[in-house]
Design an enzyme around this catalytic site. Structure first.
Site, PDB file in Angstrom:
ATOM      1  N   LYS A 141       8.469   6.237   1.987  1.00 22.12           N
ATOM      2  CA  LYS A 141       7.297   5.580   2.580  1.00 22.12           C
ATOM      3  C   LYS A 141       7.773   4.363   3.331  1.00 22.12           C
ATOM      4  O   LYS A 141       8.840   3.814   3.027  1.00 22.12           O
ATOM      5  CB  LYS A 141       6.315   5.150   1.481  1.00 22.12           C
ATOM      6  CG  LYS A 141       4.886   5.008   1.968  1.00 22.12           C
ATOM      7  CD  LYS A 141       4.193   6.344   2.067  1.00 22.12           C
ATOM      8  CE  LYS A 141       2.779   6.226   2.560  1.00 22.12           C
ATOM      9  NZ  LYS A 141       2.078   7.513   2.433  1.00 22.12           N
TER      10      LYS A 141
HETATM   11  P1  NAD Z   1      -7.135   5.379   7.894  1.00 21.09           P
HETATM   12  O1  NAD Z   1      -6.590   4.061   8.276  1.00 21.09           O
HETATM   13  O2  NAD Z   1      -7.272   6.453   8.912  1.00 21.09           O
HETATM   14  O3  NAD Z   1      -8.571   5.198   7.222  1.00 21.09           O
HETATM   15  C1  NAD Z   1      -8.815   4.349   6.127  1.00 21.09           C
HETATM   16  C2  NAD Z   1     -10.324   4.235   5.961  1.00 21.09           C
HETATM   17  O4  NAD Z   1     -10.609   3.417   4.825  1.00 21.09           O
HETATM   18  C3  NAD Z   1     -11.026   3.573   7.164  1.00 21.09           C
HETATM   19  O5  NAD Z   1     -12.275   4.196   7.363  1.00 21.09           O
HETATM   20  C4  NAD Z   1     -11.219   2.140   6.675  1.00 21.09           C
HETATM   21  O6  NAD Z   1     -12.305   1.476   7.335  1.00 21.09           O
HETATM   22  C5  NAD Z   1     -11.519   2.403   5.215  1.00 21.09           C
HETATM   23  N1  NAD Z   1     -11.340   1.223   4.388  1.00 21.09           N
HETATM   24  C6  NAD Z   1     -10.387   0.264   4.477  1.00 21.09           C
HETATM   25  N2  NAD Z   1     -10.597  -0.677   3.543  1.00 21.09           N
HETATM   26  C7  NAD Z   1     -11.695  -0.294   2.855  1.00 21.09           C
HETATM   27  C8  NAD Z   1     -12.422  -0.853   1.765  1.00 21.09           C
HETATM   28  N3  NAD Z   1     -12.067  -2.012   1.228  1.00 21.09           N
HETATM   29  N4  NAD Z   1     -13.493  -0.169   1.303  1.00 21.09           N
HETATM   30  C9  NAD Z   1     -13.842   1.010   1.872  1.00 21.09           C
HETATM   31  N5  NAD Z   1     -13.219   1.570   2.888  1.00 21.09           N
HETATM   32  C10 NAD Z   1     -12.161   0.920   3.383  1.00 21.09           C
HETATM   33  O7  NAD Z   1      -6.229   5.866   6.663  1.00 21.09           O
HETATM   34  P2  NAD Z   1      -6.045   7.352   6.127  1.00 21.09           P
HETATM   35  O8  NAD Z   1      -4.862   7.934   6.796  1.00 21.09           O
HETATM   36  O9  NAD Z   1      -7.356   8.066   6.145  1.00 21.09           O
HETATM   37  O10 NAD Z   1      -5.595   7.043   4.621  1.00 21.09           O
HETATM   38  C11 NAD Z   1      -6.543   6.819   3.582  1.00 21.09           C
HETATM   39  C12 NAD Z   1      -5.839   7.034   2.235  1.00 21.09           C
HETATM   40  O11 NAD Z   1      -5.342   8.377   2.186  1.00 21.09           O
HETATM   41  C13 NAD Z   1      -4.634   6.143   1.971  1.00 21.09           C
HETATM   42  O12 NAD Z   1      -4.554   5.916   0.570  1.00 21.09           O
HETATM   43  C14 NAD Z   1      -3.465   7.013   2.422  1.00 21.09           C
HETATM   44  O13 NAD Z   1      -2.240   6.636   1.805  1.00 21.09           O
HETATM   45  C15 NAD Z   1      -3.951   8.360   1.925  1.00 21.09           C
HETATM   46  N6  NAD Z   1      -3.324   9.519   2.577  1.00 21.09           N
HETATM   47  C16 NAD Z   1      -3.353   9.692   3.917  1.00 21.09           C
HETATM   48  C17 NAD Z   1      -2.783  10.833   4.469  1.00 21.09           C
HETATM   49  C18 NAD Z   1      -2.851  11.134   5.951  1.00 21.09           C
HETATM   50  O14 NAD Z   1      -2.425  12.223   6.348  1.00 21.09           O
HETATM   51  N7  NAD Z   1      -3.381  10.250   6.779  1.00 21.09           N
HETATM   52  C19 NAD Z   1      -2.154  11.786   3.644  1.00 21.09           C
HETATM   53  C20 NAD Z   1      -2.157  11.583   2.265  1.00 21.09           C
HETATM   54  C21 NAD Z   1      -2.753  10.454   1.745  1.00 21.09           C
END
Ligand code: NAD
Length: 431
Positions: free
Chosen positions: A116
């Protein structure tokens, strides 16, 4: 002696995400009869890089940013894991996320170890040009560690396909030829895979369907209410997929707050709204819904809760008020071990992150394979293979659950850790 030193220093971590990852590991390994040294070896990151680097801003000033890349394990293959841009990133958080990547890849049987990376930056505060400069300089700082056969970054919170395009271009310019397979999650026109953008959210819904089936819930989707926290890459596609399958998505939220309609939200309209909004948030959305807080959203009465925003959302202080019957973790580490115990006692089933959000890395793997073969699949093939891998992983977790009499989180971790342990034993300890 050295191991003890590492242990005591890491045990002093105050980062709640790393504490969660380490505690989950400790809980899982107690069920496996593994040599003590092996347990210790698999726990700590293989290697870590911390960098501080300058970026020229649009106004001519120079700002210095800190970034990290952690390779947790290289036992099963090259390392794989996202790059996060967030003001809250720190080395311990990156260590936790790298460790979860190791277990996630092992759980879905991908030939990767976990990694990561992250940069301490609020990406929305930078212009596009500043983001490009930051990404290119960070990539050049990482050049010693990344490569198509070494370590393959992907998007995570705060980064996207454009970020990956800049990384791929910077790496390619440095080595002198195009290397699409150095990153995944790229735009399709430079070697990305169809279906990658929606893969994590879609995979979360595959796991939700498996969980409902295992729980014996046969109601029609329209009678099953779903709440999604986070409306970014994972949350918005999970909400859309649930909506498309006819589920009643009653609430979603992002950093600006929650939006609730007990009769169901118009998810396509909300996605269109965020795509048009300059900061890509739901702020100001005026559809047929009430505004609630993120804390209220987590405690709504519903059948399924999908935390898909960030770590540490379901904790000891709110787990007893969660009303969902099933939690499917789109985010990494949204539930603390203390909350796990409370949810267990209350009979609330949790499909853990390393299974429920493994769709992203699975399609990243497809993208890497397609890039190396220079032969690309259509979307149906991507989805079909994705579903097969996730359903198989779900079944393996259920079988471990039955064998050890543990919850799904422990079962997923036990399955994954044991695969890494057996591979380490097979390879032997060098020299
Ligand atoms: P992103 O940046 O696209 O979206 C994050 C979302 O969470 C946004 O809508 C943001 O406004 C919201 N957010 C931020 N702070 C917040 C809060 N305090 N309360 C509520 N909502 C809040 O990120 P993502 O890629 O969707 O990742 C989200 C999670 O999923 C993370 O934990 C990431 O590690 C995990 N993840 C992502 C992927 C991927 O392919 N993108 C894969 C596996 C896991």
């Amino acid at each position: 002696m050295v191991a003890n030193a590492i242990q005591s220093s890491v045990h002093m971590t105050t980062d709640p995400t790393y504490q969660t990852a380490l505690q989950q590991y400790d809980r899982a390994v107690t069920h496996l009869k593994l040599p003590e040294g092996l347990v210790e070896f698999m726990k700590w990151p293989r290697r870590e890089l911390s960098v501080n680097f300058p970026v020229k801003m649009d106004d001519g000033s120079i700002r210095v940013f800190s970034g990290y890349r952690v390779h947790h394990s290289t036992v099963l293959g090259p390392t794989k894991g996202g790059i996060r841009y967030s003001a809250h990133v720190n080395l311990d958080e990156v260590r936790a996320l790298a460790m979860w990547m190791t277990w996630k890849c092992a759980l879905v049987n991908l030939p990767y170890g976990g990694a990561k990376g992250g940069v301490v930056v609020e990406p929305k505060s930078l212009s596009l040009g500043e983001l490009a400069s930051l990404t290119r300089r960070f990539t050049s700082e990482l050049i010693l560690l990344i490569g198509p056969n070494v370590d393959i970054p992907a998007p995570d919170m705060g980064t996207n396909a454009q970020t990956m395009a800049w990384m791929m271009d910077t790496y390619s310019m440095t080595v002198g030829y195009s290397v699409p397979a150095v990153v995944t999650g790229k735009p399709v026109n430079i070697g990305g895979s169809l279906g990658r953008e929606e893969a994590t959210g879609r995979g979360t819904i595959v796991c939700m369907l498996e969980a409902l089936r295992h729980k014996g819930i046969t109601s029609s989707p329209k009678d099953i209410s779903v709440v999604v926290q986070g409306f970014g890459n994972v949350g918005s596609f999970a909400a859309q997929r649930a909506y498309d399958l006819g589920f009643k998505v009653v609430a979603v939220s992002d950093v600006t707050g929650g939006y609730y309609n007990p009769h169901g939200l118009n998810i396509p309209a909300m996605r269109e709204y965020t795509n048009r909004s300059p900061r890509r948030t739901l702020e100001g959305y005026k559809g047929d819904c009430d505004q609630i807080t993120n804390a209220e959203l987590l405690e709504l009465p519903c059948d399924v809760l999908i935390p898909a925003a960030m770590e540490g959302q379901i904790r000891g202080d709110n787990a007893s008020r969660i009303k969902a019957h099933l939690i499917v973790e789109g985010a990494n580490g949204p539930t603390t071990p203390e909350a796990d115990d409370i949810l267990d006692d209350r009979g609330i089933m949790v499909v853990p992150d390393i299974l429920a959000n493994a769709g992203g890395v699975t399609v990243s793997y497809f993208e890497w394979v397609q890039g190396l073969q220079e032969y690309f699949w259509d979307e149906d093939e991507v989805y079909r293979r994705l579903e097969r891998i996730l359903v198989r992983a779900y079944e393996s977790v259920v079988s471990t659950q039955e064998q050890y009499g543990v919850n799904l989180r422990n079962a997923a971790q036990i399955t994954a850790i044991n695969r890494v342990a057996q591979a380490t034993i097979t390879r032997g300890i060098y020299p």
